[in-house]
Design a protein around this motif. Structure first.
Motif, short mmCIF file in Angstrom:
data_model
loop_
_atom_site.label_atom_id
_atom_site.label_comp_id
_atom_site.label_asym_id
_atom_site.label_seq_id
_atom_site.Cartn_x
_atom_site.Cartn_y
_atom_site.Cartn_z
N ILE A 62 0.84 -1.20 0.00
CA ILE A 62 0.00 0.00 0.00
C ILE A 62 0.87 1.25 0.00
O ILE A 62 0.49 2.28 -0.56
CB ILE A 62 -1.05 0.01 1.14
N ARG A 63 2.07 1.15 0.56
CA ARG A 63 3.00 2.29 0.50
C ARG A 63 3.41 2.55 -0.95
O ARG A 63 3.47 3.69 -1.39
CB ARG A 63 4.22 2.00 1.36
N GLU A 64 3.68 1.48 -1.70
CA GLU A 64 4.02 1.63 -3.12
C GLU A 64 2.88 2.31 -3.89
O GLU A 64 3.11 3.21 -4.68
CB GLU A 64 4.28 0.26 -3.77
N LEU A 65 1.66 1.85 -3.65
CA LEU A 65 0.50 2.41 -4.34
C LEU A 65 0.29 3.88 -3.95
O LEU A 65 -0.01 4.73 -4.80
CB LEU A 65 -0.76 1.60 -4.03
N ASN A 66 0.43 4.17 -2.67
CA ASN A 66 0.27 5.54 -2.19
C ASN A 66 1.32 6.46 -2.81
O ASN A 66 1.03 7.58 -3.21
CB ASN A 66 0.36 5.57 -0.66
N ARG A 74 4.47 6.93 2.00
CA ARG A 74 4.21 6.41 3.34
C ARG A 74 3.06 5.42 3.26
O ARG A 74 2.28 5.43 2.32
CB ARG A 74 3.88 7.52 4.32
N GLU A 75 3.00 4.58 4.28
CA GLU A 75 1.87 3.65 4.35
C GLU A 75 0.60 4.41 4.70
O GLU A 75 0.65 5.46 5.34
CB GLU A 75 2.14 2.58 5.41
N THR A 76 -0.51 3.88 4.27
CA THR A 76 -1.83 4.39 4.64
C THR A 76 -2.73 3.20 4.90
O THR A 76 -2.32 2.05 4.64
CB THR A 76 -2.38 5.32 3.53
#
Length: 159
Positions: A62-66, A74-76
């Protein structure tokens, strides 16, 4: 949308990572159905077929996607990717919801409630984004969070 019949499909990639796929299938569909019947942003014709996809990932993904889509490295906890549909579509593909299982379990522990409640919260939040709700301004945030709170309460995931 009130009073109009529709068919909803939530396509879930969940594997047994703490909450079984059956939990996601039943609860995501129930939460999405409530959101669709209570929302005011999206006008759907009677009999519309509505789809949304749900993907459960770990923190690094999810950090990569964000980072890629929001330029935030950053992670979300949840991301939503709404999809445009022509006004006369027979099938409305609302878009994709991605939930971080890492955040889900950490936030459940932090807030002192069950992983199931946090999962319901994150899914409903992401689904409302697909329907056009946001929390950029204080009035938008109030509208979205009140709707979310009512949906969660009505299925037993209130605070």
């Amino acid at each position: 949308m009130r009073g109009k019949a529709f068919r909803l499909e939530v396509i879930c990639s969940a594997r047994d990572r703490g909450l079984p796929k059956a939990w996601w299938s039943v609860n995501a569909t129930n939460l999405a159905s409530l959101a669709l019947t209570r929302q005011t942003k999206l006008a759907l014709p009677a009999g519309a077929i509505v789809t949304a996809s749900l993907d459960l990932v770990r923190g690094p993904r999810i950090r990569e996607l964000n980072s890629e889509y929001r330029q935030l490295d950053r992670e979300t906890d949840v991301l939503s990717f709404p999809q445009e549909n022509p006004p006369d579509a027979a099938v409305y593909e609302l878009g994709d919801i991605v939930i971080s299982l890492t955040s889900l379990f950490a936030q459940a522990a932090e807030y002192g409630h069950s992983p199931e409640r946090e999962a319901a919260f994150l899914f409903t939040h992401g689904f409302l984004h697909l329907l056009g709700y946001d929390h950029v301004s204080p009035s938008e945030e109030t509208e979205m969070l009140e709707l979310q709170k009512g949906i969660l309460k009505s299925v037993g995931f209130g605070r």
